[in-house]
Motif scaffolding. Structure first.
Motif, PDB file in Angstrom:
ATOM      1  N   LEU A   1      14.869  23.371  48.747  1.00  0.00           N
ATOM      2  CA  LEU A   1      14.553  22.254  47.862  1.00  0.00           C
ATOM      3  C   LEU A   1      15.704  22.007  46.883  1.00  0.00           C
ATOM      4  O   LEU A   1      16.438  22.934  46.518  1.00  0.00           O
ATOM      5  CB  LEU A   1      13.263  22.541  47.085  1.00  0.00           C
ATOM      6  CG  LEU A   1      12.011  22.810  47.920  1.00  0.00           C
ATOM      7  CD1 LEU A   1      10.841  23.107  46.997  1.00  0.00           C
ATOM      8  CD2 LEU A   1      11.695  21.624  48.815  1.00  0.00           C
TER       9      LEU A   1
ATOM     10  N   GLU B   1      16.623  19.664  43.187  1.00  0.00           N
ATOM     11  CA  GLU B   1      16.074  18.810  42.141  1.00  0.00           C
ATOM     12  C   GLU B   1      17.146  18.567  41.079  1.00  0.00           C
ATOM     13  O   GLU B   1      17.830  19.496  40.642  1.00  0.00           O
ATOM     14  CB  GLU B   1      14.843  19.462  41.522  1.00  0.00           C
ATOM     15  CG  GLU B   1      14.062  18.536  40.609  1.00  0.00           C
ATOM     16  CD  GLU B   1      12.701  19.121  40.240  1.00  0.00           C
ATOM     17  OE1 GLU B   1      11.814  19.126  41.096  1.00  0.00           O
ATOM     18  OE2 GLU B   1      12.560  19.596  39.101  1.00  0.00           O
TER      19      GLU B   1
ATOM     20  N   SER C   1      14.926  14.563  43.925  1.00  0.00           N
ATOM     21  CA  SER C   1      14.518  15.804  44.585  1.00  0.00           C
ATOM     22  C   SER C   1      14.751  15.671  46.078  1.00  0.00           C
ATOM     23  O   SER C   1      14.644  14.565  46.631  1.00  0.00           O
ATOM     24  CB  SER C   1      13.044  16.115  44.297  1.00  0.00           C
ATOM     25  OG  SER C   1      12.226  15.059  44.755  1.00  0.00           O
TER      26      SER C   1
ATOM     27  N   VAL D   1      14.382  17.611  50.163  1.00  0.00           N
ATOM     28  CA  VAL D   1      13.802  18.613  51.066  1.00  0.00           C
ATOM     29  C   VAL D   1      14.703  18.701  52.284  1.00  0.00           C
ATOM     30  O   VAL D   1      14.997  17.682  52.927  1.00  0.00           O
ATOM     31  CB  VAL D   1      12.370  18.242  51.494  1.00  0.00           C
ATOM     32  CG1 VAL D   1      11.824  19.295  52.443  1.00  0.00           C
ATOM     33  CG2 VAL D   1      11.479  18.097  50.277  1.00  0.00           C
TER      34      VAL D   1
END
Length: 793
Positions: free
Chosen positions: A227, A229, A347, A349
């Protein structure tokens, strides 16, 4: 069970026939059966007495009653029977059958020699033997030809050992439930008895946790995606140089601001802008967000900060996202349309393949997921193949179409929620491992046919019974193939398979689970001999004792030796530690090896230190415990419970050697009743101390190992006892072993109607020189093992 009469006969008629017509019965014995049969028909209005039932009545009247009248009726008469037992009240063979429970108690007393009591007429050995045979035959009268009851087996949950073995054979993971699952209760001496294997809520929770842990270890799934951010507030955007006092960006004319950042991976990035607008003119504030070649329009109708979310696929590296204000509008001193940017959050993924392709996958993963889905279109096909095989093996039968459909649907739900193929299989397989069809040995309920005959269990159920009997686990692929082809009742093929099974490494589970419980070796873990008295005993020796007995039992089984070798074999297994403890030379190293006992007093189970230690007290031997152990486990004639308030054997009140103190203890008639049978057997083992080492003296007292049984049988020491058990009592020992093994194989206690099966098993083993494999095969071929019976009230 067939009653004596096909149609009930009035008791007055019965008494007239069998009490007032004794001479007629003598005529029957002399061959005038037809005359008496005709007389009976006249009295009972056409009822017919079956020949063998008439023979039972004759045997009761002419053979058993005289013995009962001589030795029993004085104390156990028709009205005032001592102990609440009235034997004389049962004045027909039919009543003996109906009163089986108290007759079996009487039988135990007679067999043990505790009845008749010492102050009554002495019963000679031949009369005692005959009374035992007659009571056993009449009280347990059952028609072994006309469909005897095969017995009802309670739905059986897998016990802890079976669960562990089954998981290992099914999944390939060695999961030990010993520390997590509650202990299994014991019934009839074994922990696989259906009646005591309950399923408390706590255990169900443990099954759920175990299923998740097991499948997590068996199937590899990639770690969660990485992840990213990035948050800016107050924001610093390239091209943004106008901030108001409220710490946000105000765009008062058309233009573009740019957010730059380093994307750590390729994937999907979501940008959340907190925007508001000063509205003016005939349209709301309009903007657009651009990343690479893709532009997404954004409409800002709100005057208060509102989140606007956009998403882009971005590659790894330095990336920029542009926010452009498109429709500036201004009328001096009247209208001013502006865009305000309060906050920006990015963000990401990581984008990963839905399918795992790693050269380092565990073997369990490759075996279980033998099919994979290259794309979504192949998911159903692969899922059906993988789950169909897994569930069929787990349920020990072919899985139904609807059952498989539900598992595939569950896997599909996981896939639709973003799970990989591997994660989908994990979840569906967890569901299999908590299914009742896995946790229980489920058999389809059956009803008797019109002729009263109980049907056989099907081939898959039979395969399951065989595998849990010999391997404490699920059937292997060969056994399931034989079930599929209907070959498990082909005697030749069955014997060949049984031979392979008892030579398989998995057969060590039978040795550990059956032999350890039958011989009570598990108690070895908790006995604590006083090491100040018995120097040399330690945990290493304790473990070696257990291994010796299990390897010895395994040798007799795997080499198909006669089961009587368990009592008189001239070999055992030792390592250096145990040999040194026994005083045997020339055994070196930790490895166990076969050792000849020729020329020594040792030989057979009764001389194993494991057995001798678990039947002793911490500071001395116990002839009582040892004698009781022999009665329970080798002769299947357990003594009745001791009467209440019987004092312990105390040195302070009783003097002399242990044998002398025991004889003083037996002077109490209440004690003598049981000890007359147990003590002689135990004294034969007195040359072995409380940890199984040979001795000739107990302190200053010379050992007297002679014994005299209530029936007059005498013997001296271990050699005499061993000869008694392997000659005069060999048939009793074989039948005892057969019954213990049948209980273990069925998962239920034996009942009177199992006599037919035990008679046949014993006869079959006898005809094959008592070979071990034929005992196993005879149990598997018996009606209780092959059929599903019913529970009698």
């Amino acid at each position: 069970m067939q009653s004596v009469f096909i149609h009930p006969v009035d008791h007055r008629v019965s008494r007239l026939l069998f009490v007032r017509l004794p001479r007629a019965l003598k005529f029957v014995q002399r061959g005038l059966l037809a005359c008496v049969a005709a007389l009976i028909v006249c009295f009972v209005g056409g009822s017919v007495l079956v020949a063998d039932e008439l023979a039972s009545e004759l045997k009761f009247r002419e053979q058993l009653v005289p013995l009962l009248r001589t030795y029993c009726y004085d104390c156990h008469g028709a009205e005032d029977g001592e102990g609440g037992v009235s034997l004389e009240a049962d004045d027909t063979a039919l009543k003996i059958v109906k009163g089986r429970e108290h007759w079996m108690r009487a039988l135990a007393q007679v067999r043990l020699g505790t009845m008749p009591p010492a102050d009554s007429d002495v019963m000679d050995p031949s009369s005692r033997t005959r009374m035992v045979e007659l009571i056993d035959e009449l009280a347990n009268a059952i028609d072994c030809v006309r469909n005897p009851n095969a017995g009802k087996i309670t739905l059986r949950r897998l016990n802890r050992a079976e669960y562990r073995n089954t998981i290992r054979d099914l999944v390939g993971v060695d999961y030990s439930p010993a520390d997590d699952f509650p202990g299994d209760d014991v019934g009839y001496g074994f922990d696989n008895i259906g009646d005591v294997l309950s399923l408390p809520p706590l255990l169900m929770e443990k099954y759920l946790d175990a299923a998740e842990s097991i499948m997590g270890e068996a199937i590899y799934t990639p770690p969660p995606p990485e992840l990213f951010e990035l948050e800016r507030s107050p924001i610093t955007l390239i091209g943004a140089d106008k901030y108001n006092g409220k710490n946000h960006l105000a765009m008062s004319s058309n233009g573009t601001v740019t957010l730059q950042f380093d994307a750590p991976f390729s994937g999907t990035y979501t940008v959340v802008f907190s925007l508001s607008g000063d509205q003016g003119g005939d349209e709301p504030v309009r903007a657009e967000v651009t990343a690479g070649r893709r532009t997404i329009p954004v409409e800002v109708k709100e005057s208060e900060p509102t989140e606007k979310k956009v998403a882009f696929r971005l590659g790894k590296g330095t990336r920029q996202i542009d926010l452009s204000f498109l429709n500036d509008y201004y009328v001096k001193d009247q209208i001013d349309r502006n865009l305000h940017v309060h906050h920006v959050k990015v963000s990401g993924v990581e984008q990963r393949s839905q399918f795992v392709s790693s050269p380092d996958l565990p073997t369990t993963h490759r075996v279980l997921l033998f099919e994979t889905a290259g794309n979504d279109g192949e998911f159903d096909r692969a899922a059906k193949a993988v789950l169909g095989r897994f569930a069929s093996r787990a349920y020990r039968r072919p899985i139904g179409k609807s059952e498989l459909g539900r598992l595939v649907e569950l896997a599909t739900q996981v896939r639709d929620n973003g799970g990989s193929f591997e994660e989908s299989m994990q979840v569906a397989m967890q569901a299999v491992l908590v299914s009742p069809y896995f946790l229980f040995r489920v058999e389809r309920p059956r009803e008797a046919g019109d002729d009263g005959v109980m049907p056989q269990v099907n081939q898959y159920e039979l395969a399951t019974r065989i595998s849990y009997f010999l391997w404490s686990s699920m059937p292997d692929d060969e056994l399931l193939r034989m079930a599929h082809r209907g070959q498990l009742r082909d005697r030749r093929m069955l014997l060949e398979k049984v031979g392979r099974m008892i030579k398989s490494p998995k057969a060590s589970r039978f040795v550990d689970n059956f032999a350890s419980q039958w011989l009570q070796l598990r108690n070895l873990e908790i006995v604590q001999p006083d090491t100040r008295i018995y120097r040399g005993f330690d945990d290493e020796v304790r473990d070696a004792m257990r291994v010796e007995t299990l390897m010895f039992f395994s040798e007799v089984m795997r080499n198909n030796l006669p089961v009587t070798e368990l009592l008189n074999a001239d070999f055992t297994y030792m390592n250096e530690a145990l040999a040194r403890f026994y005083g045997v030379n020339d055994v070196r190293g930790n490895e166990f090896r076969k050792v000849s006992l020729s020329g020594t007093p040792r030989g057979g189970l009764l001389t194993h230190a494991s057995v001798l230690t678990v039947t002793s007290n911490p500071t001395r031997t116990s002839p009582v415990k040892r004698g009781k152990w022999i009665l329970d486990n080798l002769l299947n004639t357990p003594p009745p419970p001791a009467p209440p308030n019987i004092p312990e054997l105390e040195k302070g009140k009783l003097v002399g050697s242990l044998r002398e103190r025991m004889e003083q203890h037996r002077s109490n008639p209440a004690c003598a009743a049981c000890h007359n049978m147990m003590d002689p057997l135990g004294f034969a083992l007195e040359n072995f101390d409380a940890v199984g080492r040979w001795r000739t003296r107990d302190g200053r007292d010379v050992i007297d190992a002679s014994g005299l049984m209530p029936d007059g049988t005498s013997f001296d020491g271990i050699n005499g006892l061993r000869e008694l058990l392997t000659t005069q009592r060999s048939e009793q020992f074989v039948r005892c072993l057969a019954e213990k093994m049948l209980i273990y194989a069925l998962g239920r206690g034996t009942e009177y109607y199992d006599k037919c099966a035990l008679d046949k098993i014993t006869a079959d083993v006898r005809s094959h020189d008592y070979k071990f494999a034929y005992l196993i095969a005879a149990i598997i071929e018996s009606d209780p093992f092959q059929k599903q019976g019913y529970r009698e009230p």
